[in-house]
Design a protein around this motif. Structure first.
Motif, mmCIF file in Angstrom:
data_model
loop_
_atom_site.group_PDB
_atom_site.id
_atom_site.type_symbol
_atom_site.label_atom_id
_atom_site.label_comp_id
_atom_site.label_asym_id
_atom_site.label_seq_id
_atom_site.Cartn_x
_atom_site.Cartn_y
_atom_site.Cartn_z
ATOM 1 N N GLN A 9 -13.495 57.830 -3.028
ATOM 2 C CA GLN A 9 -12.282 57.103 -3.383
ATOM 3 C C GLN A 9 -11.044 57.976 -3.161
ATOM 4 O OE1 GLN A 9 -11.825 53.929 -4.187
ATOM 5 N NE2 GLN A 9 -9.606 54.281 -4.375
ATOM 6 N N ASP A 10 -11.154 59.259 -3.559
ATOM 7 C CA ASP A 10 -10.060 60.197 -3.318
ATOM 8 C C ASP A 10 -9.828 60.391 -1.828
ATOM 9 O OD1 ASP A 10 -9.789 60.492 -6.028
ATOM 10 O OD2 ASP A 10 -10.877 62.395 -6.132
ATOM 11 N N LEU A 11 -10.920 60.494 -1.081
ATOM 12 C CA LEU A 11 -10.810 60.688 0.363
ATOM 13 C C LEU A 11 -10.131 59.496 1.021
ATOM 14 C CD1 LEU A 11 -11.513 62.539 2.738
ATOM 15 C CD2 LEU A 11 -13.708 61.352 2.923
ATOM 16 N N ASN A 17 -2.686 57.413 2.141
ATOM 17 C CA ASN A 17 -1.371 57.816 1.643
ATOM 18 C C ASN A 17 -1.006 59.276 1.882
ATOM 19 O OD1 ASN A 17 -0.805 55.220 0.494
ATOM 20 N ND2 ASN A 17 -2.180 55.737 -1.204
ATOM 21 N N LEU A 18 -1.993 60.099 2.259
ATOM 22 C CA LEU A 18 -1.762 61.536 2.374
ATOM 23 C C LEU A 18 -1.221 62.076 1.059
ATOM 24 C CD1 LEU A 18 -0.259 61.799 5.970
ATOM 25 C CD2 LEU A 18 -2.591 62.268 5.264
ATOM 26 N N VAL A 114 6.681 60.912 7.925
ATOM 27 C CA VAL A 114 5.452 60.257 7.484
ATOM 28 C C VAL A 114 4.442 60.181 8.629
ATOM 29 C CG1 VAL A 114 4.471 58.104 6.618
ATOM 30 C CG2 VAL A 114 6.668 58.918 5.735
ATOM 31 N N THR A 115 4.915 59.844 9.820
ATOM 32 C CA THR A 115 4.017 59.673 10.967
ATOM 33 C C THR A 115 3.381 60.987 11.391
ATOM 34 O OG1 THR A 115 5.349 57.805 11.759
ATOM 35 C CG2 THR A 115 3.851 58.843 13.336
ATOM 36 N N THR A 116 4.202 62.038 11.547
ATOM 37 C CA THR A 116 3.669 63.316 12.009
ATOM 38 C C THR A 116 2.822 64.004 10.950
ATOM 39 O OG1 THR A 116 5.759 64.382 11.353
ATOM 40 C CG2 THR A 116 5.528 63.704 13.657
ATOM 41 N N SER A 127 -3.905 67.612 0.125
ATOM 42 C CA SER A 127 -3.833 66.341 -0.605
ATOM 43 C C SER A 127 -5.142 66.056 -1.329
ATOM 44 C CB SER A 127 -3.511 65.198 0.362
ATOM 45 O OG SER A 127 -2.274 65.412 1.010
ATOM 46 N N LEU A 128 -6.260 66.357 -0.679
ATOM 47 C CA LEU A 128 -7.564 66.129 -1.301
ATOM 48 C C LEU A 128 -7.778 67.083 -2.474
ATOM 49 C CD1 LEU A 128 -10.170 64.485 -1.138
ATOM 50 C CD2 LEU A 128 -11.101 66.229 0.398
ATOM 51 N N LEU A 129 -7.384 68.339 -2.321
ATOM 52 C CA LEU A 129 -7.538 69.317 -3.399
ATOM 53 C C LEU A 129 -6.633 69.003 -4.587
ATOM 54 C CD1 LEU A 129 -7.707 72.647 -1.336
ATOM 55 C CD2 LEU A 129 -9.598 71.434 -2.427
ATOM 56 N N ALA A 130 -5.529 68.304 -4.332
ATOM 57 C CA ALA A 130 -4.575 67.996 -5.405
ATOM 58 C C ALA A 130 -4.919 66.712 -6.154
ATOM 59 C CB ALA A 130 -3.169 67.883 -4.826
ATOM 60 N N LYS A 131 -5.954 65.996 -5.734
ATOM 61 C CA LYS A 131 -6.244 64.691 -6.329
ATOM 62 C C LYS A 131 -6.667 64.784 -7.787
ATOM 63 C CE LYS A 131 -6.128 61.268 -4.877
ATOM 64 N NZ LYS A 131 -4.993 60.315 -4.893
#
Length: 254
Positions: A9-11, A17-18, A114-116, A127-131
Motif C-alpha cells: 500500500q505504501d509502495l 504521489n511520490l 512534479v513531472t521530473t 518517499s518509501l522510507l518516510a512513509k
C-alpha cells in the motif's frame, strides 16, 4: 500478511504521489521528511568529492618508487641525506567523479518539478522510507531555489574536473580563444570551498532539518526579489484539518 499488505500500500502511494501531498495541487507541497532522507542518501557524493579535491590539490603530484631510491653519499646545507629516485608525474582520471557529479546534477534538477520528480530513484527510495513517519508538508518553491544553488555548485565542480572540455565548448561557441585548453584556469580554492559549503548545507538539512537554501530564499522574498504564496499558509496542518472535518461529519451523521 498485514505487514506485506501495508508495504505494498505504501509502495502504491509512493508510485502515485511520490513525496507530494497532491501532485495536482497549486502550489505544490512536498514531504520535508522525505527531503531530509534524500539529502542523507546524496550526502556521500560531496563527501567523496571533498576527499578527491583535497588529494588533487594538496596531495603529492609525484609517484615515487622507494625501491629505486639511491643514496648519493651527499647532504644538503641542513645535513639531510640526498637521495636519487625515479619519480613519475601523477596523472588524474576524473571519469568517476564526472559521472557522479552529472548524476548529482540530474538529482538536483529532477526534484524541481512534479513531472521530473518521477525520474529520480532517490525520491522513490526516500518517499518509501518516510512513509512510517508523520509527514511535514513544505512548499516546493524554496526547495527548488536550494536545489538551484546545489546545481550551480555542481556545475562549477564539473568545469574544474573537465577544464579542457568546457574551454573547447566556450571557444567554439564564441569563435575566440577565451580559455586555455592545456592548463587548469580555475583557482583551486573555488571548487574546494563550494564542495565543503555544499557538504555543510546537506549535513545541516539531513541532521538538523534546517534548509539553508530555503532561508536564503525566504530572505530574498522579504526584500522583494522573489514572490511566493503567504508564508503563514505554509504552516497549515492540512491533515489535522481533514481529521477534524471527518470527526465533525461523523458526529453530525451519528
Amino acid at each position: 500478511m498485514q505487514a506485506i499488505s501495508t508495504f505494498f500500500q505504501d509502495l502504491r502511494d509512493v508510485v502515485v504521489n511520490l513525496w507530494l501531498r497532491d501532485p495536482k495541487e497549486k502550489p505544490v507541497y512536498i514531504n520535508d521528511v522525505a527531503v531530509r532522507i534524500r539529502a542523507g542518501i546524496l550526502l556521500f557524493i560531496p563527501i567523496y568529492m571533498a576527499f578527491t579535491l583535497w588529494d588533487a590539490i594538496y596531495g603529492s603530484h609525484w609517484i615515487v618508487d622507494g625501491n629505486t631510491a639511491v643514496d648519493t653519499m651527499d647532504t644538503d646545507w641542513d645535513g639531510n641525506i640526498i637521495y636519487a629516485v625515479q619519480a613519475i608525474k601523477r596523472t588524474y582520471d576524473y571519469s568517476l567523479q564526472t559521472w557522479l557529479l552529472l548524476y548529482a546534477l540530474f538529482e538536483m534538477l529532477a526534484g524541481m518539478t512534479v513531472t521530473t520528480s518521477r525520474l529520480s530513484p532517490t525520491i522513490y527510495i526516500a518517499s518509501l522510507l518516510a512513509k512510517r513517519r508523520p509527514p511535514e508538508w513544505k512548499p516546493l518553491v524554496p526547495k527548488r531555489f536550494a536545489w538551484t544553488l546545489g546545481a550551480t555548485f555542481i556545475a562549477v565542480c564539473l568545469v574544474f574536473f573537465n577544464p579542457e572540455v568546457f574551454a573547447h565548448w566556450v571557444n567554439d561557441l564564441t569563435g575566440e580563444k577565451l580559455l586555455p585548453t592545456t592548463e587548469q584556469y580555475m583557482p583551486y580554492w573555488i571548487p574546494l570551498t563550494l564542495v565543503w559549503v555544499c557538504l555543510g548545507f546537506m549535513w545541516i538539512e539531513t541532521v538538523l532539518g534546517f534548509c539553508v537554501g530555503c532561508q536564503i530564499h525566504k530572505l530574498l522574498v522579504k526584500v522583494g526579489i522573489f514572490k511566493e504564496e503567504c508564508e503563514a499558509c505554509n504552516n497549515i496542518d492540512w491533515d489535522a484539518i481533514a481529521r477534524r472535518k471527518a470527526e465533525r461529519d461523523a458526529q453530525q451523521s451519528g
